[in-house]
Design a protein around this motif. Structure first.
Motif, PDB file in Angstrom:
ATOM      1  N   SER A 160       1.261 -13.216 -18.668  1.00 23.40           N
ATOM      2  CA  SER A 160       2.582 -13.787 -18.402  1.00 23.40           C
ATOM      3  C   SER A 160       3.410 -12.877 -17.500  1.00 23.40           C
ATOM      4  O   SER A 160       4.348 -13.324 -16.855  1.00 23.40           O
ATOM      5  CB  SER A 160       3.330 -14.026 -19.710  1.00 23.40           C
ATOM      6  N   ALA A 161       3.063 -11.597 -17.467  1.00 17.62           N
ATOM      7  CA  ALA A 161       3.802 -10.672 -16.588  1.00 17.62           C
ATOM      8  C   ALA A 161       3.171 -10.628 -15.205  1.00 17.62           C
ATOM      9  O   ALA A 161       3.636  -9.890 -14.337  1.00 17.62           O
ATOM     10  CB  ALA A 161       3.827  -9.277 -17.200  1.00 17.62           C
ATOM     11  N   PHE A 162       2.097 -11.382 -14.992  1.00 20.29           N
ATOM     12  CA  PHE A 162       1.391 -11.310 -13.716  1.00 20.29           C
ATOM     13  C   PHE A 162       1.196 -12.696 -13.104  1.00 20.29           C
ATOM     14  O   PHE A 162       0.109 -13.065 -12.682  1.00 20.29           O
ATOM     15  CB  PHE A 162       0.044 -10.605 -13.889  1.00 20.29           C
ATOM     16  N   GLY A 163       2.253 -13.469 -13.096  1.00 18.66           N
ATOM     17  CA  GLY A 163       2.225 -14.718 -12.351  1.00 18.66           C
ATOM     18  C   GLY A 163       1.616 -15.906 -13.063  1.00 18.66           C
ATOM     19  O   GLY A 163       1.336 -16.905 -12.424  1.00 18.66           O
ATOM     20  N   ILE A 164       1.393 -15.829 -14.369  1.00 16.37           N
ATOM     21  CA  ILE A 164       0.778 -16.943 -15.085  1.00 16.37           C
ATOM     22  C   ILE A 164       1.792 -17.567 -16.034  1.00 16.37           C
ATOM     23  O   ILE A 164       2.491 -16.867 -16.756  1.00 16.37           O
ATOM     24  CB  ILE A 164      -0.452 -16.457 -15.892  1.00 16.37           C
ATOM     25  N   LEU A 165       1.828 -18.908 -16.057  1.00 14.15           N
ATOM     26  CA  LEU A 165       2.794 -19.600 -16.919  1.00 14.15           C
ATOM     27  C   LEU A 165       2.169 -19.941 -18.256  1.00 14.15           C
ATOM     28  O   LEU A 165       2.011 -21.108 -18.597  1.00 14.15           O
ATOM     29  CB  LEU A 165       3.261 -20.884 -16.224  1.00 14.15           C
ATOM     30  N   ASP A 166       1.813 -18.926 -19.016  1.00 16.54           N
ATOM     31  CA  ASP A 166       1.156 -19.175 -20.301  1.00 16.54           C
ATOM     32  C   ASP A 166       2.221 -19.298 -21.406  1.00 16.54           C
ATOM     33  O   ASP A 166       3.413 -19.363 -21.133  1.00 16.54           O
ATOM     34  CB  ASP A 166       0.153 -18.058 -20.605  1.00 16.54           C
ATOM     35  N   LEU A 167       1.750 -19.317 -22.650  1.00 19.07           N
ATOM     36  CA  LEU A 167       2.666 -19.477 -23.774  1.00 19.07           C
ATOM     37  C   LEU A 167       3.750 -18.410 -23.810  1.00 19.07           C
ATOM     38  O   LEU A 167       4.917 -18.696 -24.050  1.00 19.07           O
ATOM     39  CB  LEU A 167       1.874 -19.426 -25.090  1.00 19.07           C
ATOM     40  N   THR A 168       3.357 -17.169 -23.564  1.00 14.78           N
ATOM     41  CA  THR A 168       4.328 -16.082 -23.637  1.00 14.78           C
ATOM     42  C   THR A 168       5.384 -16.215 -22.548  1.00 14.78           C
ATOM     43  O   THR A 168       6.560 -15.921 -22.763  1.00 14.78           O
ATOM     44  CB  THR A 168       3.613 -14.725 -23.539  1.00 14.78           C
ATOM     45  N   TYR A 169       4.953 -16.695 -21.366  1.00  9.40           N
ATOM     46  CA  TYR A 169       5.938 -16.947 -20.318  1.00  9.40           C
ATOM     47  C   TYR A 169       6.922 -18.016 -20.777  1.00  9.40           C
ATOM     48  O   TYR A 169       8.133 -17.877 -20.600  1.00  9.40           O
ATOM     49  CB  TYR A 169       5.249 -17.404 -19.030  1.00  9.40           C
ATOM     50  N   GLN A 170       6.402 -19.081 -21.383  1.00  7.94           N
ATOM     51  CA  GLN A 170       7.271 -20.155 -21.850  1.00  7.94           C
ATOM     52  C   GLN A 170       8.265 -19.650 -22.887  1.00  7.94           C
ATOM     53  O   GLN A 170       9.391 -20.139 -22.962  1.00  7.94           O
ATOM     54  CB  GLN A 170       6.449 -21.315 -22.432  1.00  7.94           C
ATOM     55  N   LEU A 171       7.844 -18.652 -23.675  1.00  3.11           N
ATOM     56  CA  LEU A 171       8.751 -18.079 -24.672  1.00  3.11           C
ATOM     57  C   LEU A 171       9.953 -17.445 -23.970  1.00  3.11           C
ATOM     58  O   LEU A 171      11.099 -17.713 -24.324  1.00  3.11           O
ATOM     59  CB  LEU A 171       8.011 -17.046 -25.523  1.00  3.11           C
ATOM     60  N   SER A 172       9.693 -16.615 -22.952  1.00  2.00           N
ATOM     61  CA  SER A 172      10.799 -15.980 -22.230  1.00  2.00           C
ATOM     62  C   SER A 172      11.718 -17.036 -21.637  1.00  2.00           C
ATOM     63  O   SER A 172      12.941 -16.900 -21.648  1.00  2.00           O
ATOM     64  CB  SER A 172      10.262 -15.111 -21.093  1.00  2.00           C
ATOM     65  N   ASP A 173      11.105 -18.074 -21.107  1.00  2.00           N
ATOM     66  CA  ASP A 173      11.854 -19.151 -20.486  1.00  2.00           C
ATOM     67  C   ASP A 173      12.749 -19.846 -21.514  1.00  2.00           C
ATOM     68  O   ASP A 173      13.914 -20.147 -21.251  1.00  2.00           O
ATOM     69  CB  ASP A 173      10.850 -20.154 -19.909  1.00  2.00           C
ATOM     70  N   LEU A 174      12.177 -20.099 -22.690  1.00  3.05           N
ATOM     71  CA  LEU A 174      12.936 -20.764 -23.755  1.00  3.05           C
ATOM     72  C   LEU A 174      14.086 -19.888 -24.230  1.00  3.05           C
ATOM     73  O   LEU A 174      15.198 -20.374 -24.475  1.00  3.05           O
ATOM     74  CB  LEU A 174      12.014 -21.098 -24.937  1.00  3.05           C
ATOM     75  N   ILE A 175      13.822 -18.587 -24.358  1.00  2.00           N
ATOM     76  CA  ILE A 175      14.885 -17.672 -24.798  1.00  2.00           C
ATOM     77  C   ILE A 175      16.040 -17.717 -23.810  1.00  2.00           C
ATOM     78  O   ILE A 175      17.208 -17.754 -24.179  1.00  2.00           O
ATOM     79  CB  ILE A 175      14.346 -16.235 -24.916  1.00  2.00           C
ATOM     80  N   GLU A 176      15.674 -17.753 -22.528  1.00  4.75           N
ATOM     81  CA  GLU A 176      16.685 -17.756 -21.481  1.00  4.75           C
ATOM     82  C   GLU A 176      17.527 -19.037 -21.528  1.00  4.75           C
ATOM     83  O   GLU A 176      18.746 -18.994 -21.426  1.00  4.75           O
ATOM     84  CB  GLU A 176      15.983 -17.642 -20.124  1.00  4.75           C
ATOM     85  N   ASP A 177      16.866 -20.166 -21.702  1.00  2.00           N
ATOM     86  CA  ASP A 177      17.578 -21.437 -21.629  1.00  2.00           C
ATOM     87  C   ASP A 177      18.211 -21.859 -22.955  1.00  2.00           C
ATOM     88  O   ASP A 177      19.175 -22.600 -22.969  1.00  2.00           O
ATOM     89  CB  ASP A 177      16.624 -22.552 -21.163  1.00  2.00           C
ATOM     90  N   PHE A 178      17.633 -21.427 -24.069  1.00  2.00           N
ATOM     91  CA  PHE A 178      18.170 -21.824 -25.374  1.00  2.00           C
ATOM     92  C   PHE A 178      18.369 -20.606 -26.273  1.00  2.00           C
ATOM     93  O   PHE A 178      17.696 -20.456 -27.290  1.00  2.00           O
ATOM     94  CB  PHE A 178      17.228 -22.824 -26.059  1.00  2.00           C
ATOM     95  N   PRO A 179      19.301 -19.720 -25.885  1.00  2.00           N
ATOM     96  CA  PRO A 179      19.482 -18.497 -26.674  1.00  2.00           C
ATOM     97  C   PRO A 179      19.976 -18.790 -28.082  1.00  2.00           C
ATOM     98  O   PRO A 179      19.903 -17.932 -28.955  1.00  2.00           O
ATOM     99  CB  PRO A 179      20.514 -17.703 -25.878  1.00  2.00           C
ATOM    100  N   GLY A 180      20.467 -20.025 -28.332  1.00  2.00           N
ATOM    101  CA  GLY A 180      20.963 -20.343 -29.665  1.00  2.00           C
ATOM    102  C   GLY A 180      19.868 -20.680 -30.652  1.00  2.00           C
ATOM    103  O   GLY A 180      20.111 -20.744 -31.847  1.00  2.00           O
ATOM    104  N   SER A 181      18.645 -20.915 -30.150  1.00  3.10           N
ATOM    105  CA  SER A 181      17.555 -21.330 -31.041  1.00  3.10           C
ATOM    106  C   SER A 181      16.440 -20.287 -31.064  1.00  3.10           C
ATOM    107  O   SER A 181      15.268 -20.632 -31.026  1.00  3.10           O
ATOM    108  CB  SER A 181      16.983 -22.664 -30.581  1.00  3.10           C
ATOM    109  N   LEU A 182      16.841 -19.023 -31.121  1.00  2.00           N
ATOM    110  CA  LEU A 182      15.842 -17.948 -31.040  1.00  2.00           C
ATOM    111  C   LEU A 182      14.716 -18.098 -32.042  1.00  2.00           C
ATOM    112  O   LEU A 182      13.545 -17.974 -31.705  1.00  2.00           O
ATOM    113  CB  LEU A 182      16.518 -16.587 -31.250  1.00  2.00           C
TER     114      LEU A 182
END
Lengths: 215, 298
Positions: A160-182
């Motif tokens: 996820s740190a090297f250009g791949i949109l895997d589950l862990t990348y989606q986690l960072s994305d979700l945290i960014e967009d929905f910080p209220g539902s950590l």
């Protein structure tokens, strides 16, 4: 709104993680088995090659391998294609070293008499390995092999740190967009990984019951 | 087996950090702006029991900032204190509380941990290219904006004719930092193929070696990288989103929010805001923008 976003992103990430895992598992298993065969072969240069591979790749941190395939090799005009295959390369090169050692330990559990009997009926080294030794070896190493695959599952998250949109990348994305539902973000991503690991463990248990060697 | 894997991961993390440092070093060596001089109030008066009084009393404050964005919030390798526009804003806020720059504790926050850090009190305030959004205002306080920027695109020099704006990004491999709003903007609105990396300098490396076609994020950050390789990289197109940088604080502390707004307003009027901008982001050649109007603290 949150729920539909969550499920669609989870599905995207899950698919990518599965693809990463599937390809890396396949390549690592083939390569690892070949390396194990090299390590037990009667030809000294092949043995040396197998030993060196394991020493280098088992002792290199995975992130360093990723840096080499993602940042280093493209500078030399190698692996300039997709990020996906760079990640698969790093993951499978790394995991192959572990698979090799697991398979080799399995080969060592097969009694010498088996190989000797095979050779005495005229089978070549490759035939002996393929038809007599390896089938028994794999049956002996189902639990440690499952551990290697489970470790691989978790290691895919490095991508996820090297250009791949895997589950862990989606986690960072979700945290960014929905910080209220950590909590929900973390729990649902964790559940996806647990699902994969549970399937691997379950399959391993099933194989062990069906084909494992019981003494 | 378990402990061995843990050990390897830790080593991997150290190696990643070392490699990251090396990349940053290579990308941004020699940029040593000291920033503007900030006025420190002597014995400022605050209402009894207010957050301001607490900070002024303690004589210190912990500010969460970015360490990896040249011009905005950047810790140079080997440096003790970060530099950048956000850092200058932090000094202005601390100054108004009667806290000298050397009494500020700078803590690195990354995009993912800004809300938890505020909620748990790990840092007192966050000034870390922190775009104001409705979702974030549900969980933390955000005042400002003290700076408004917008998303732009960085491409290789030879591509500047073919990629001139976000419309040209369809199917193009576009790099940005994991978990940033910039990436979802171009993916959702323009059909770009997203490539996430951990830091912007990683993205720029991939752009230079031809693995990605474009890097996108706030224009200010891109200009910093373009300035470091003017023959190779080019920022193209107009800004196509609005990012309003705000200061994050504990949710619900309206009194403190009023104080932050007054401080920012004062920095507009006495010229310290413009000075802060010119000594940091302004060095990459951008004009000092208009002072954005502040939101009210409901």
């Amino acid at each position: 709104m949150y729920l539909s976003e969550l499920t669609s992103r989870l599905a995207d990430g899950f698919l990518v993680t599965l693809q990463l895992l599937g390809w890396s598992m396949l390549i690592a298993t083939v390569l690892g088995t070949a390396l194990a065969a090299m390590r037990v072969s009667p030809i000294p240069p092949l043995r040396a090659l197998g030993v060196s591979y394991v020493n280098v790749f088992r002792n290199t941190p995975l992130v360093v391998l990723f840096l080499i395939t993602v940042v280093g090799l493209p500078e030399l005009n190698l692996l300039t294609g997709s990020f996906f295959w760079r990640a698969v390369t790093a993951l499978s090169m790394y995991t192959a070293a572990f698979v090799c050692e697991v398979v080799r330990s399995g080969i060592n559990t097969v009694q010498v008499g088996q190989a000797e009997a095979a050779r005495s009926v005229g089978l070549t080294f490759t035939q002996t390995l393929r038809h007599v030794v390896l089938p028994q070896a794999f049956r002996n190493v189902i639990p440690p092999l499952a551990s290697v695959y489970i470790a691989l599952t978790k290691n895919t998250s490095v991508a996820s740190a090297f250009g791949i949109l895997d589950l862990t990348y989606q986690l960072s994305d979700l945290i960014e967009d929905f910080p209220g539902s950590l909590y929900w973000n973390f729990i649902s991503i964790a559940a996806c990984y647990i699902l994969i690991v549970a399937v691997i463990s379950g399959a391993a248990a099933l194989f062990e019951r069906r084909v494992g060697v019981s003494r | 087996m378990a402990t061995r894997i843990a050990g390897r991961t830790r080593r991997a993390a150290v190696a990643a950090m070392a490699a990251g440092c090396a990349l940053v070093l290579a990308a941004c060596g020699g940029d040593d702006s000291e920033g503007a001089n900030v006025e420190v109030e002597e014995n400022p008066e605050f209402p009894e029991g207010s957050t301001m009084a607490e900070f002024a009393e303690a004589g210190q404050i912990e500010i969460g900032v970015k360490f990896d964005q040249p011009g905005v919030g950047f810790m140079a390798p080997g440096a003790d204190v970060p530099t950048g526009f956000d850092i200058e804003m932090g000094k202005i806020v601390a100054g108004a509380l009667g806290i000298a720059p050397e009494d500020i504790t700078w803590t690195e926050t990354v995009s993912d941990n800004r809300e938890p850090f505020l909620q748990q009190g790990t840092v007192d305030i966050v000034i870390a290219s922190y775009s104001i959004t409705e979702e974030r205002r549900q969980v933390v306080g955000q005042t400002g904006p003290y700076y408004v920027t917008g998303q732009q695109i960085l491409v290789r020099e030879e591509d500047k004719e073919t990629i001139t704006g976000p419309e040209d990004l369809a199917q193009a491999k576009t790099c940005s930092v994991t978990g940033s709003t910039s990436l979802s903007n171009v993916v959702d609105d323009y059909g770009a193929e997203p490539v996430p990396f951990d830091t912007y300098s990683d993205c720029v490396t991939q752009l230079q070696n031809g693995s990605v076609d474009a890097v996108t994020t706030d224009g200010a950050i891109l200009l910093g990288y373009a300035a470091q390789a003017p023959d190779e990289l080019e920022v193209v197109g107009e800004t196509f989103s609005e990012e309003r940088y705000g200061i994050g604080y504990q949710k619900g502390d309206t009194e403190f929010c009023e104080f932050l707004n007054e401080t920012i307003q004062a920095s507009y009027e006495d010229g310290s805001w413009a000075e802060a901008f010119e000594s940091t982001l302004g060095e990459s050649g951008v004009e000092t923008p208009e002072q954005p109007e502040l939101d009210s603290c409901q």
